[in-house]
Scaffold this motif. Structure first.
Motif, PDB file in Angstrom:
ATOM      1  N   GLY A 123       0.664  -1.457   0.212  1.00 39.90           N
ATOM      2  CA  GLY A 123      -0.009  -0.135  -0.227  1.00 39.90           C
ATOM      3  C   GLY A 123       0.771   1.230   0.012  1.00 39.90           C
ATOM      4  O   GLY A 123       0.516   2.595  -0.227  1.00 39.90           O
ATOM      5  N   ARG A 124       1.956   1.023   0.249  1.00 33.42           N
ATOM      6  CA  ARG A 124       3.098   2.016   0.473  1.00 33.42           C
ATOM      7  C   ARG A 124       2.790   2.697  -1.293  1.00 33.42           C
ATOM      8  O   ARG A 124       2.513   1.916  -2.186  1.00 33.42           O
ATOM      9  CB  ARG A 124       4.479   2.133   0.209  1.00 33.42           C
ATOM     10  CG  ARG A 124       5.449   2.692  -0.255  1.00 33.42           C
ATOM     11  CD  ARG A 124       6.838   2.211   0.418  1.00 33.42           C
ATOM     12  NE  ARG A 124       7.699   3.518   0.377  1.00 33.42           N
ATOM     13  CZ  ARG A 124       8.075   4.491  -0.739  1.00 33.42           C
ATOM     14  NH1 ARG A 124       8.171   4.232  -1.463  1.00 33.42           N
ATOM     15  NH2 ARG A 124       9.529   5.217  -0.917  1.00 33.42           N
ATOM     16  N   GLY A 125       2.629   4.518  -1.622  1.00 37.85           N
ATOM     17  CA  GLY A 125       2.641   5.292  -2.362  1.00 37.85           C
ATOM     18  C   GLY A 125       3.962   5.080  -3.577  1.00 37.85           C
ATOM     19  O   GLY A 125       5.136   4.381  -3.002  1.00 37.85           O
ATOM     20  N   ASP A 126       3.745   4.957  -4.856  1.00 40.51           N
ATOM     21  CA  ASP A 126       4.426   5.148  -5.931  1.00 40.51           C
ATOM     22  C   ASP A 126       5.373   5.768  -5.776  1.00 40.51           C
ATOM     23  O   ASP A 126       4.673   7.022  -5.595  1.00 40.51           O
ATOM     24  CB  ASP A 126       3.947   4.751  -7.495  1.00 40.51           C
ATOM     25  CG  ASP A 126       3.699   3.719  -7.499  1.00 40.51           C
ATOM     26  OD1 ASP A 126       2.975   2.398  -6.557  1.00 40.51           O
ATOM     27  OD2 ASP A 126       2.589   3.771  -8.589  1.00 40.51           O
ATOM     28  N   ASP A 127       6.481   5.784  -5.965  1.00 42.18           N
ATOM     29  CA  ASP A 127       7.541   6.678  -6.447  1.00 42.18           C
ATOM     30  C   ASP A 127       7.547   7.306  -7.915  1.00 42.18           C
ATOM     31  O   ASP A 127       6.871   6.653  -8.254  1.00 42.18           O
ATOM     32  CB  ASP A 127       9.219   6.216  -6.125  1.00 42.18           C
ATOM     33  CG  ASP A 127       9.617   5.661  -4.916  1.00 42.18           C
ATOM     34  OD1 ASP A 127       9.222   5.795  -3.852  1.00 42.18           O
ATOM     35  OD2 ASP A 127       9.882   4.717  -5.093  1.00 42.18           O
ATOM     36  N   LEU A 128       7.569   8.696  -7.969  1.00 42.89           N
ATOM     37  CA  LEU A 128       6.681   8.597  -8.814  1.00 42.89           C
ATOM     38  C   LEU A 128       8.902   9.723  -9.101  1.00 42.89           C
ATOM     39  O   LEU A 128       9.340  10.051  -8.509  1.00 42.89           O
ATOM     40  CB  LEU A 128       6.961  10.483  -8.874  1.00 42.89           C
ATOM     41  CG  LEU A 128       5.339  10.587  -8.282  1.00 42.89           C
ATOM     42  CD1 LEU A 128       4.307  11.276  -7.719  1.00 42.89           C
ATOM     43  CD2 LEU A 128       4.553   9.283  -9.226  1.00 42.89           C
ATOM     44  N   ARG A 129       8.621  10.226 -10.912  1.00 36.64           N
ATOM     45  CA  ARG A 129      10.271  10.588 -10.958  1.00 36.64           C
ATOM     46  C   ARG A 129       9.730  12.327 -11.877  1.00 36.64           C
ATOM     47  O   ARG A 129       8.982  11.959 -12.871  1.00 36.64           O
ATOM     48  CB  ARG A 129      10.732   9.953 -12.612  1.00 36.64           C
ATOM     49  CG  ARG A 129      11.531  10.579 -13.795  1.00 36.64           C
ATOM     50  CD  ARG A 129      12.224   9.132 -13.810  1.00 36.64           C
ATOM     51  NE  ARG A 129      13.646  10.299 -15.586  1.00 36.64           N
ATOM     52  CZ  ARG A 129      14.363   9.966 -15.935  1.00 36.64           C
ATOM     53  NH1 ARG A 129      14.914   8.457 -15.463  1.00 36.64           N
ATOM     54  NH2 ARG A 129      15.731  10.134 -16.501  1.00 36.64           N
ATOM     55  N   TYR A 130      10.737  13.143 -11.894  1.00 36.74           N
ATOM     56  CA  TYR A 130       9.894  14.552 -12.806  1.00 36.74           C
ATOM     57  C   TYR A 130      11.397  14.625 -13.133  1.00 36.74           C
ATOM     58  O   TYR A 130      12.634  14.866 -12.080  1.00 36.74           O
ATOM     59  CB  TYR A 130       9.985  15.913 -11.699  1.00 36.74           C
ATOM     60  CG  TYR A 130       9.701  16.937 -12.262  1.00 36.74           C
ATOM     61  CD1 TYR A 130       8.460  17.360 -12.784  1.00 36.74           C
ATOM     62  CD2 TYR A 130      10.839  17.592 -12.797  1.00 36.74           C
ATOM     63  CE1 TYR A 130       8.296  18.011 -12.608  1.00 36.74           C
ATOM     64  CE2 TYR A 130      10.274  18.942 -13.482  1.00 36.74           C
ATOM     65  CZ  TYR A 130       9.342  19.564 -13.187  1.00 36.74           C
ATOM     66  OH  TYR A 130       8.827  20.690 -13.977  1.00 36.74           O
ATOM     67  N   ASP A 131      11.353  15.084 -14.414  1.00 39.85           N
ATOM     68  CA  ASP A 131      12.844  15.434 -15.433  1.00 39.85           C
ATOM     69  C   ASP A 131      12.990  16.975 -15.325  1.00 39.85           C
ATOM     70  O   ASP A 131      11.761  17.813 -15.730  1.00 39.85           O
ATOM     71  CB  ASP A 131      12.910  15.020 -16.910  1.00 39.85           C
ATOM     72  CG  ASP A 131      13.014  13.530 -16.689  1.00 39.85           C
ATOM     73  OD1 ASP A 131      14.263  12.749 -17.083  1.00 39.85           O
ATOM     74  OD2 ASP A 131      11.647  12.665 -16.935  1.00 39.85           O
ATOM     75  N   LEU A 132      13.799  17.589 -15.015  1.00 42.32           N
ATOM     76  CA  LEU A 132      14.096  19.135 -14.354  1.00 42.32           C
ATOM     77  C   LEU A 132      15.834  19.237 -15.610  1.00 42.32           C
ATOM     78  O   LEU A 132      16.475  18.972 -15.257  1.00 42.32           O
ATOM     79  CB  LEU A 132      14.102  19.233 -13.478  1.00 42.32           C
ATOM     80  CG  LEU A 132      14.751  21.159 -13.047  1.00 42.32           C
ATOM     81  CD1 LEU A 132      13.426  21.787 -12.967  1.00 42.32           C
ATOM     82  CD2 LEU A 132      14.923  20.976 -11.705  1.00 42.32           C
ATOM     83  N   ARG A 133      15.168  20.528 -16.458  1.00 40.36           N
ATOM     84  CA  ARG A 133      16.351  20.561 -16.984  1.00 40.36           C
ATOM     85  C   ARG A 133      16.763  22.392 -16.421  1.00 40.36           C
ATOM     86  O   ARG A 133      15.973  23.390 -16.818  1.00 40.36           O
ATOM     87  CB  ARG A 133      16.118  20.684 -18.585  1.00 40.36           C
ATOM     88  CG  ARG A 133      15.609  19.815 -19.377  1.00 40.36           C
ATOM     89  CD  ARG A 133      15.585  20.216 -20.696  1.00 40.36           C
ATOM     90  NE  ARG A 133      16.781  20.583 -21.635  1.00 40.36           N
ATOM     91  CZ  ARG A 133      17.851  19.366 -21.399  1.00 40.36           C
ATOM     92  NH1 ARG A 133      17.115  18.255 -21.884  1.00 40.36           N
ATOM     93  NH2 ARG A 133      19.451  20.102 -22.413  1.00 40.36           N
ATOM     94  N   ILE A 134      18.158  22.341 -16.538  1.00 41.34           N
ATOM     95  CA  ILE A 134      18.478  24.081 -15.671  1.00 41.34           C
ATOM     96  C   ILE A 134      19.739  24.522 -16.579  1.00 41.34           C
ATOM     97  O   ILE A 134      20.776  22.906 -17.777  1.00 41.34           O
ATOM     98  CB  ILE A 134      18.805  23.931 -14.096  1.00 41.34           C
ATOM     99  CG1 ILE A 134      19.634  22.707 -14.000  1.00 41.34           C
ATOM    100  CG2 ILE A 134      17.778  23.394 -13.246  1.00 41.34           C
ATOM    101  CD1 ILE A 134      20.524  22.523 -12.258  1.00 41.34           C
ATOM    102  N   PRO A 135      20.242  25.765 -16.770  1.00 39.66           N
ATOM    103  CA  PRO A 135      21.429  26.013 -16.937  1.00 39.66           C
ATOM    104  C   PRO A 135      22.829  26.313 -16.654  1.00 39.66           C
ATOM    105  O   PRO A 135      22.665  24.978 -15.858  1.00 39.66           O
ATOM    106  CB  PRO A 135      21.090  27.473 -17.253  1.00 39.66           C
ATOM    107  CG  PRO A 135      19.959  27.869 -17.366  1.00 39.66           C
ATOM    108  CD  PRO A 135      18.920  26.182 -15.905  1.00 39.66           C
ATOM    109  N   PHE A 136      23.398  25.846 -17.055  1.00 42.05           N
ATOM    110  CA  PHE A 136      24.867  24.642 -16.950  1.00 42.05           C
ATOM    111  C   PHE A 136      25.476  25.481 -15.566  1.00 42.05           C
ATOM    112  O   PHE A 136      25.922  25.087 -14.986  1.00 42.05           O
ATOM    113  CB  PHE A 136      25.910  25.407 -17.862  1.00 42.05           C
ATOM    114  CG  PHE A 136      27.211  24.904 -17.588  1.00 42.05           C
ATOM    115  CD1 PHE A 136      27.110  23.509 -17.891  1.00 42.05           C
ATOM    116  CD2 PHE A 136      28.338  25.141 -17.352  1.00 42.05           C
ATOM    117  CE1 PHE A 136      29.259  22.721 -17.658  1.00 42.05           C
ATOM    118  CE2 PHE A 136      29.624  24.973 -17.597  1.00 42.05           C
ATOM    119  CZ  PHE A 136      30.195  23.781 -17.638  1.00 42.05           C
TER     120      PHE A 136
END
Length: 376
Positions: A123-136
């Motif tokens: 019943g533990r919630g699912d892990d989620l993924r977020y892809d973040l783009r940032i400047p150098f």
């Protein structure tokens, strides 16, 4: 559908050690095992996908072939398309410690399911993924970034209970509240998740009309994420408890923010050091000079160029590189590669002066080849 990269499937870096690979696979195998997700074809595919990835990455020879040649390197080996994974399951004892712990992980008891500790019960919630783009520049010096994503949260109508109004849950008549049913297979008696209550041990007589008894609804979530200094491309940030809400009192999953760093037009990074190219006139390189160089954080620093500097020479400026994540006060170095430029147009006066220089230094009219390594 295109196959996903094996490292991405398990959520590990390409430099991950075997113990980390085993830990990642165990987590996925427990979550998506078919016995815990009866009739869920998507979970079954995720389980097969994780097993295939583990089969390759846990084997040194297969992993080396995959790292070098990709999927083509493991075609025809176990772990490729359409292979039998029975040998992988024989290795479960190595991954889970002992056979009993496998089923303890797959089919936890009701008391653990009701608000058990993190990493434990069903019943533990699912892990989620977020892809973040940032400047150098932001990756080098750190920043704060806002992320918006959708996740499962406790239903606002039933407060996560899954029931309508004050209607109570009742004990599941199939499993008697244990959340498990047992089936015999030869000498073994195996406990599996109850098909009637999904392992909850209870059934809802009057489900909530908003969430249909799931106790959860999807909502948008906004967070401000701190990107530490010296963030490397492809690294991830774990935000505990920011994934999908768990079922009942089970804990929420985590959110993993994968950081993708955009390349810089002038600077490159190698570890904690920065590299750039600065053009110099051939007279500056020959006579030596002092130049002002713009740094990545938009400052001007003075750099001395020694007389007789050769093309491709690296000039080192200490402490102007990437801050170290564990000690931002300590930074790598900046390496400036000299690019000697030659004018394509000369006045008659300049041509005369250069002719005098050529005669004075005694230029070689029949130079011999030099090793290519000297040009690097």
């Amino acid at each position: 559908m295109a196959k996903r990269d094996y490292y991405e499937v398990l959520g590990v870096d390409r430099s991950a050690e075997l113990d980390e690979i085993k830990k990642a696979y165990r987590k996925l195998a427990v979550r998506y095992h078919p016995d815990r997700n009866a009739g869920d074809t998507q979970a079954e595919e995720r389980f097969k996908e994780a097993t295939e990835a583990y089969d390759v990455l846990a084997n040194p020879q297969k992993r080396q072939a995959y790292d070098q040649f990709g999927f083509a390197g493991v075609d025809g080996m176990a772990g490729g398309q359409g292979h039998d994974y029975s040998h992988v399951f024989r290795d479960f004892e190595d991954v889970f410690g002992d056979v009993g712990s496998i089923f303890d992980s797959f089919f936890t008891r009701t008391d653990r399911r009701r608000g058990g500790g993190r990493g434990g019960g069903a019943g533990r919630g699912d892990d989620l993924r977020y892809d973040l783009r940032i400047p150098f520049e932001q990756a080098v010096f750190g920043t704060k970034a806002d992320v918006a994503y959708r996740r499962q949260e406790a239903c606002s109508r039933c407060d996560g209970s899954g029931t309508e109004g004050t209607t109570a849950r009742s004990i599941c008549p199939t499993c008697g509240g244990s959340g498990q049913v047992r089936r015999n297979s030869g000498f073994f008696s195996i406990a599996t998740s109850c098909p009637s209550c999904g392992g909850e041990g209870e059934v809802i007589e009057n489900p909530c009309r908003a969430c249909r008894g799931t106790g959860r609804e999807q909502k948008e979530r906004r967070l401000r994420v701190t990107i530490p200094v010296g963030m490397e491309n492809g690294k991830r940030i774990q935000l505990t408890g920011q994934g999908d809400a768990g079922i009942g009192r089970a804990p929420a999953g985590d959110l993993y923010v994968f950081v993708h760093v955009e390349p810089h037009p002038c600077y490159q990074r190698h570890g904690d050091d920065l590299y750039c190219v600065i053009p110099l006139a051939f007279t500056q390189a020959a006579l030596g000079t002092s130049i002002l160089v713009r740094t990545l954080d938009d400052r001007r620093i003075r750099v001395k160029v020694p007389a007789g500097t050769q093309p491709a020479k690296l000039l080192r400026v200490r402490g102007e590189g990437v801050p170290h994540p564990d000690n931002p006060g300590r930074r790598g170095d900046l390496y400036i590669k000299v690019a000697v430029t030659v004018p394509d147009r000369l006045s008659s006066h300049a041509r005369k002066l250069l002719g005098e220089v050529a005669e004075a230094v005694g230029e070689e009219s029949s130079p011999e080849p030099v090793p290519l390594a000297e040009l690097e």
